[in-house]
Design a protein around this motif. Sequence first.
Motif, PDB file in Angstrom:
ATOM      1  N   ILE A  82       0.837  -1.202   0.000  1.00  0.00           N
ATOM      2  CA  ILE A  82       0.000   0.000   0.000  1.00  0.00           C
ATOM      3  C   ILE A  82       0.872   1.252   0.000  1.00  0.00           C
ATOM      4  N   VAL A  83       1.977   1.203   0.760  1.00  0.00           N
ATOM      5  CA  VAL A  83       2.872   2.350   0.791  1.00  0.00           C
ATOM      6  C   VAL A  83       3.509   2.563  -0.584  1.00  0.00           C
ATOM      7  N   LYS A  84       3.851   1.476  -1.227  1.00  0.00           N
ATOM      8  CA  LYS A  84       4.436   1.608  -2.578  1.00  0.00           C
ATOM      9  C   LYS A  84       3.421   2.241  -3.536  1.00  0.00           C
ATOM     10  N   LEU A  85       2.184   1.821  -3.368  1.00  0.00           N
ATOM     11  CA  LEU A  85       1.105   2.386  -4.183  1.00  0.00           C
ATOM     12  C   LEU A  85       1.024   3.903  -3.966  1.00  0.00           C
ATOM     13  N   LEU A  86       1.074   4.302  -2.698  1.00  0.00           N
ATOM     14  CA  LEU A  86       0.999   5.735  -2.389  1.00  0.00           C
ATOM     15  C   LEU A  86       2.209   6.485  -2.953  1.00  0.00           C
ATOM     16  N   SER A  87       3.405   5.866  -2.849  1.00  0.00           N
ATOM     17  CA  SER A  87       4.606   6.520  -3.405  1.00  0.00           C
ATOM     18  C   SER A  87       4.452   6.741  -4.901  1.00  0.00           C
ATOM     19  N   ALA A  88       3.900   5.719  -5.576  1.00  0.00           N
ATOM     20  CA  ALA A  88       3.717   5.838  -7.028  1.00  0.00           C
ATOM     21  C   ALA A  88       2.785   7.012  -7.339  1.00  0.00           C
ATOM     22  N   ILE A  89       1.736   7.137  -6.534  1.00  0.00           N
ATOM     23  CA  ILE A  89       0.788   8.235  -6.738  1.00  0.00           C
ATOM     24  C   ILE A  89       1.484   9.573  -6.492  1.00  0.00           C
ATOM     25  N   ASN A  90       2.327   9.597  -5.455  1.00  0.00           N
ATOM     26  CA  ASN A  90       3.075  10.805  -5.113  1.00  0.00           C
ATOM     27  C   ASN A  90       4.006  11.213  -6.248  1.00  0.00           C
ATOM     28  N   GLU A  91       4.616  10.199  -6.888  1.00  0.00           N
ATOM     29  CA  GLU A  91       5.536  10.514  -7.977  1.00  0.00           C
ATOM     30  C   GLU A  91       4.831  11.173  -9.151  1.00  0.00           C
ATOM     31  N   LYS A  92       3.520  10.938  -9.274  1.00  0.00           N
ATOM     32  CA  LYS A  92       2.772  11.586 -10.355  1.00  0.00           C
ATOM     33  C   LYS A  92       2.360  12.998  -9.984  1.00  0.00           C
ATOM     34  N   GLY A  93       2.750  13.463  -8.773  1.00  0.00           N
ATOM     35  CA  GLY A  93       2.523  14.869  -8.441  1.00  0.00           C
ATOM     36  C   GLY A  93       1.556  15.152  -7.308  1.00  0.00           C
ATOM     37  N   THR A  94       0.915  14.112  -6.788  1.00  0.00           N
ATOM     38  CA  THR A  94      -0.052  14.340  -5.713  1.00  0.00           C
ATOM     39  C   THR A  94       0.670  14.533  -4.371  1.00  0.00           C
ATOM     40  N   THR A  95       0.289  15.569  -3.667  1.00  0.00           N
ATOM     41  CA  THR A  95       0.818  15.789  -2.315  1.00  0.00           C
ATOM     42  C   THR A  95       0.205  14.740  -1.394  1.00  0.00           C
ATOM     43  N   ILE A  96       1.057  14.067  -0.587  1.00  0.00           N
ATOM     44  CA  ILE A  96       0.502  13.035   0.290  1.00  0.00           C
ATOM     45  C   ILE A  96       0.860  13.297   1.743  1.00  0.00           C
ATOM     46  N   LEU A  97      -0.138  13.210   2.571  1.00  0.00           N
ATOM     47  CA  LEU A  97       0.044  13.317   4.007  1.00  0.00           C
ATOM     48  C   LEU A  97      -0.508  12.030   4.600  1.00  0.00           C
ATOM     49  N   MET A  98       0.404  11.243   5.235  1.00  0.00           N
ATOM     50  CA  MET A  98      -0.035   9.934   5.717  1.00  0.00           C
ATOM     51  C   MET A  98       0.225   9.810   7.210  1.00  0.00           C
ATOM     52  N   ALA A  99      -0.839   9.507   7.937  1.00  0.00           N
ATOM     53  CA  ALA A  99      -0.691   9.296   9.384  1.00  0.00           C
ATOM     54  C   ALA A  99      -0.423   7.815   9.625  1.00  0.00           C
ATOM     55  N   HIS A 119       1.408   4.671  12.601  1.00  0.00           N
ATOM     56  CA  HIS A 119       2.160   4.246  13.785  1.00  0.00           C
ATOM     57  C   HIS A 119       3.370   3.425  13.372  1.00  0.00           C
ATOM     58  N   ASP A 120       3.392   3.044  12.095  1.00  0.00           N
ATOM     59  CA  ASP A 120       4.337   2.037  11.620  1.00  0.00           C
ATOM     60  C   ASP A 120       5.726   2.631  11.399  1.00  0.00           C
ATOM     61  N   THR A 121       6.580   2.540  12.430  1.00  0.00           N
ATOM     62  CA  THR A 121       7.893   3.184  12.369  1.00  0.00           C
ATOM     63  C   THR A 121       8.791   2.558  11.303  1.00  0.00           C
ATOM     64  N   ASP A 122       8.639   1.244  11.083  1.00  0.00           N
ATOM     65  CA  ASP A 122       9.429   0.561  10.050  1.00  0.00           C
ATOM     66  C   ASP A 122       9.271   1.234   8.699  1.00  0.00           C
ATOM     67  N   ILE A 123       8.021   1.388   8.333  1.00  0.00           N
ATOM     68  CA  ILE A 123       7.714   1.978   7.030  1.00  0.00           C
ATOM     69  C   ILE A 123       8.283   3.386   6.943  1.00  0.00           C
ATOM     70  N   VAL A 124       8.085   4.146   7.990  1.00  0.00           N
ATOM     71  CA  VAL A 124       8.538   5.531   7.994  1.00  0.00           C
ATOM     72  C   VAL A 124      10.041   5.595   7.764  1.00  0.00           C
ATOM     73  N   LYS A 125      10.753   4.725   8.489  1.00  0.00           N
ATOM     74  CA  LYS A 125      12.218   4.713   8.352  1.00  0.00           C
ATOM     75  C   LYS A 125      12.643   4.301   6.952  1.00  0.00           C
ATOM     76  N   LYS A 126      12.026   3.209   6.470  1.00  0.00           N
ATOM     77  CA  LYS A 126      12.422   2.666   5.176  1.00  0.00           C
ATOM     78  C   LYS A 126      12.259   3.675   4.051  1.00  0.00           C
ATOM     79  N   LEU A 127      11.169   4.430   4.115  1.00  0.00           N
ATOM     80  CA  LEU A 127      10.870   5.306   2.989  1.00  0.00           C
ATOM     81  C   LEU A 127      11.701   6.592   2.993  1.00  0.00           C
ATOM     82  N   GLY A 128      12.102   7.021   4.182  1.00  0.00           N
ATOM     83  CA  GLY A 128      12.979   8.191   4.273  1.00  0.00           C
ATOM     84  C   GLY A 128      12.372   9.495   3.803  1.00  0.00           C
ATOM     85  N   LYS A 129      11.067   9.640   4.031  1.00  0.00           N
ATOM     86  CA  LYS A 129      10.421  10.910   3.658  1.00  0.00           C
ATOM     87  C   LYS A 129      10.356  11.835   4.864  1.00  0.00           C
TER      88      LYS A 129
END
Lengths: 288, 223
Positions: free
Chosen positions: B176-193, B195-205
């Motif tokens: 799902i996060v990859k899906l959101l990143s793909a959407i973000n790459e097309k120009g959409t601003t994304i704000l995601m709430a 708790h998942d610290t793993d994901i947050v760290k991995k993505l480095g945003k």
Amino acid sequence: MKFFTTAWHNIRRSPYQALAAILVMTLTFLVVSFFSFLIVGSSRVITFFESKPQVTAFFKDEAKQENINALEDSLNSTGKVASMKFVSKEEALSIYRQQNKNDPLLLDLVTADILPASLEITTTKINDMASISDMLKQSSVVQEVVFQKDIVSTLVNWTTAARRIGLGIIAVLSLVSVFIIVTIIGIKISQKRDDIEIMRLIGASSWYVRWPFLIEGIFYAVVGAFIAWLVASSALVYATPTLSAFLKGIPIFPIPLVFFFGLLGVEFLLAIFLGFISSFLAVLRYLK
Amino acid sequence: MIKLEKVSKKFGIGYNALFDINLSIEKGEFVFLVGPTGSGKTTIFRLIIRELLPTEGSIIIDEWDIINLPKQKIPHLRKKIGVVFQDLKLLKDRTIFENVVLPLEVINIKPVEAKQRVEEVLESVGILEHRDKFPVQLSGGELQRVAIARALILSPDILLADEPTGNLDDDTSWEIVKLLSAINEKGTTILMATHDTDIVKKLGKRIIGLDKGRMVKDEKHKK
Ligand SMILES: Nc1ncnc2c1ncn2[C@@H]1O[C@H](COP(=O)(O)OP(=O)(O)OP(=O)(O)O)[C@@H](O)[C@H]1O
Ligand SMILES: [Mg+2]
């Protein structure tokens, strides 16, 4: 179009509520229909009588022809009389026979002796009727004076009363049906509260949410009005032979189709108004 | 652009759900909003779509001062912002297709076009095969995707995703996060709430941290 589909969905989902809403509207519009028949019919009857400035004097059985002739002369000398027509007992019988030719029982019962001879007098001016009828009443050979104006004013009094009562009943029934529809639409809105909330959050405007409910209210009223119109009009058509026999000689029947469709049009407008008002009140009340 | 200045939100009397929040998010950014339960993440989202008004402060979304936005303009604002709600907010008596098509119906698009658009979006989130099922017939991860599809259907400028990976296993979350990143790459601003610290760290945003209604962290992008 979308709104109509949604409204239709909402209606189908609770058939008993729909039935209640339609029934109360039908009842309201039945009264409206019959009331319109009464108003239009009675005004026709009144116009008919009003168009005849006529006094009828019925003679006593012992009245002699010479006395009657003397009375006619003195009436003529007033110069107020437009026309006069003497109807003898025999003529009265033949008119009676003519009017009831389809009813042998009534024909057998009556002979020339029972029917009085009469004098039908029309005046040039309606105002002169009073003095003419006074002259007739004073005559010793006259049994009874029937004044068309009396009939008219009695009729007018009756219809004024009927009109007031009718309008009163219609007002109360309209109010009841408005309340019932407000309540029913209110229930529907509460049932769909979550859906409405979601629609709003994804960007639906107030009117987008409102329209299906407004259409629903109008639907109940219009269907109710149509059923009522159908029932009332059929009843009137069915009763036409009886009524026209009762109102013999007064040109009301057959009722023109234009009248029925005119009534339908007016009732539809009224229904749309009532339905819209009710559902709009509900929407204002329950959908801030 | 999303800009919050000195925003506070009190519910009822005394209790501050948010306190003196200042943040600015540029067009095209991907921002994580992190913080323990009750820290005010959902409240920020609700303020942004004007489901709530702040007690104090100002909120600007693309030149729109949304605190003074006239009531009839609120639908316009909400059409620009796609939201994946924490509780999803799907209509239970409508099929997946009907749920996702809803925002298109609201803007009155021709049914033929709408159908095509919904199918594209369902395809892109990988649940086209479930189009005629009802929400109860789908798994949690599938439902998250339905909610994402509905949030994306109007091609919004901004996507707010409130714990879109809550209750999902790691693999599904990651998809799902990859899906959101793909959407973000097309120009959409994304704000995601989340708790998942793993994901947050991995993505480095960029990461904005909240605690008890206060902003305690704003780490810029690492990559
Ligand atoms: N309508 C409300 N009335 C009163 N208090 C509320 C209301 N909505 C939220 N709160 C309170 O505001 C605080 C922040 O809530 P919020 O939903 O923003 O938290 P959150 O960060 O989204 O939490 P979670 O991670 O559990 O979803 C909480 O303490 C909550 O109890
Ligand atoms: Mg939350």
